[in-house]
Design an enzyme around this catalytic site. Structure first.
Site, short mmCIF file in Angstrom:
data_model
loop_
_atom_site.label_atom_id
_atom_site.label_comp_id
_atom_site.label_asym_id
_atom_site.label_seq_id
_atom_site.Cartn_x
_atom_site.Cartn_y
_atom_site.Cartn_z
N TYR A 226 1.82 -1.59 0.55
CA TYR A 226 1.82 -1.11 1.95
C TYR A 226 2.66 -2.02 2.86
O TYR A 226 2.89 -1.70 4.01
CB TYR A 226 0.40 -1.02 2.52
CG TYR A 226 -0.55 -0.07 1.82
CD1 TYR A 226 -0.12 0.78 0.79
CD2 TYR A 226 -1.89 0.00 2.19
CE1 TYR A 226 -1.00 1.63 0.16
CE2 TYR A 226 -2.77 0.86 1.55
CZ TYR A 226 -2.32 1.66 0.53
OH TYR A 226 -3.20 2.51 -0.11
N HIS B 152 -3.95 -0.50 -8.56
CA HIS B 152 -3.61 0.62 -7.67
C HIS B 152 -3.51 1.97 -8.41
O HIS B 152 -4.02 2.97 -7.94
CB HIS B 152 -2.29 0.30 -6.97
CG HIS B 152 -2.12 0.98 -5.65
ND1 HIS B 152 -1.42 0.41 -4.60
CD2 HIS B 152 -2.53 2.18 -5.19
CE1 HIS B 152 -1.43 1.24 -3.57
NE2 HIS B 152 -2.08 2.32 -3.90
#
Ligand code: NAP
Length: 276
Positions: free
Chosen positions: A50, A108
């Site tokens: 991110y 993730h």
């Protein structure tokens, strides 16, 4: 407000709602996170990918709230799968965050074709054992991926963060989680891009309780036993998303929202989706 917590399978506490931070970057992003913290968010969800771990760490430091009150989550990207790579990636995240300790560290994506998620999981176990991480978990894992981790390491993830919203309620996976003591976190909980909150079934449920459609959907997550992490950069919408503990949906209302099942938002099938 104080967000109630629930207990993970490792005995640690996790807030029942968190703040998604994807897209919150720079000073404006920090300001948004600080507003969220002021409203009561203590679970902040980020990832190396991110590119805002620094901002999350800054918000924690500038908030004036005790570090122990937070549950900071970050995630291992696909390009860093493997034992040593995971340890190095964790240090990169820790440096970006500027924090000694990461409360919850997740893989993730499983990337089954790469085939290294068990090695990464072994590194996560080592990170937890040496005290740099509080809880370890995964994201976007299917029942088969979870079963493989458990079988090969005897360590069950504390959390599986998955796509979950009224268009994709994940009943079978939630049942598996329940049977194994894995907490379900819901990403894209509002399915905004699918306009779920303007659906007539959702608005009818919201009207019946005098709440907003978004609040009805967040309440649906809570009553499913899932932990939603809605992202909002707007202080008012952040507060709205937390104000969901004063009403309860009936079984019929829960079922009517779950009946909106139509599939994933953008086709991110964990068996084939590759994100590095
Ligand atoms: N593990 C994974 O693979 C994965 C994948 C995707 C996302 N995530 C995590 O999950 C978090 C949430 O997912 P998401 O950001 O995709 O979707 P989301 O939280 O379902 O929706 C975010 C969108 O909803 C809007 N919104 C929020 N509250 C609202 C309200 N009360 N009324 C109207 N609009 C509202 C936000 O706009 P404003 O900001 O303008 O309010 C934003 O456009 C992410 O930030 C990230 O932390 C994880």
């Amino acid at each position: 407000m104080t967000v109630p917590t629930t207990t993970l399978n490792d005995g640690r506490q996790i807030p029942k709602i968190g703040l998604g931070t994807y897209g919150l970057r720079g000073e404006a992003g920090i300001a948004s996170m600080l507003a969220g913290i002021k409203s009561g968010y203590r679970l902040l969800d980020t990832a190396l990918n991110y590119k805002n771990e620094h901002e999350v760490g800054e918000a924690v430091r500038r908030s004036g709230v005790a570090r122990e009150e937070f549950l900071v989550t970050t995630k291992l990207p696909g390009r860093h799968h493997g034992f040593d790579e995971t340890l190095a990636s964790f240090e990169e995240s820790r440096a970006n965050l500027g924090l000694d300790f990461v409360d919850l560290y997740l893989i993730h994506w499983p990337l089954p074709k790469v085939g290294k998620f068990v090695e990464s999981w072994q590194a996560m176990i080592a990170l937890r054992e040496d005290g740099r991480v509080g809880s370890i978990g995964v994201s976007n894992f299917t029942e088969a991926h979870l079963a493989m981790l458990i079988e090969e390491t005897d360590v069950t993830p504390a959390v599986n963060q998955v796509e979950l919203h009224p268009n994709f309620p994940q009943a079978a996976l939630r049942e598996f989680h329940l049977a194994h003591g894995i907490a379900t976190e819901s990403w894209s909980p509002l399915a905004v891009s699918a306009s779920i909150t303007s659906n007539s079934i959702v608005t009818a449920v919201a009207d019946a309780h005098g709440v907003t459609p978004t609040q009805a959907v967040i309440r649906w997550h809570l009553q499913l036993g899932a932990i939603p992490i809605p992202k909002s950069g707007d202080p008012e919408r952040q507060r709205e998303n937390l104000d969901v503990f004063g009403f309860e949906l009936t079984e019929e209302e829960m079922a009517s929202i779950s009946s909106l099942e139509s599939g994933r938002l953008w086709g991110a099938d964990p068996d084939t989706h590759e994100e590095f």
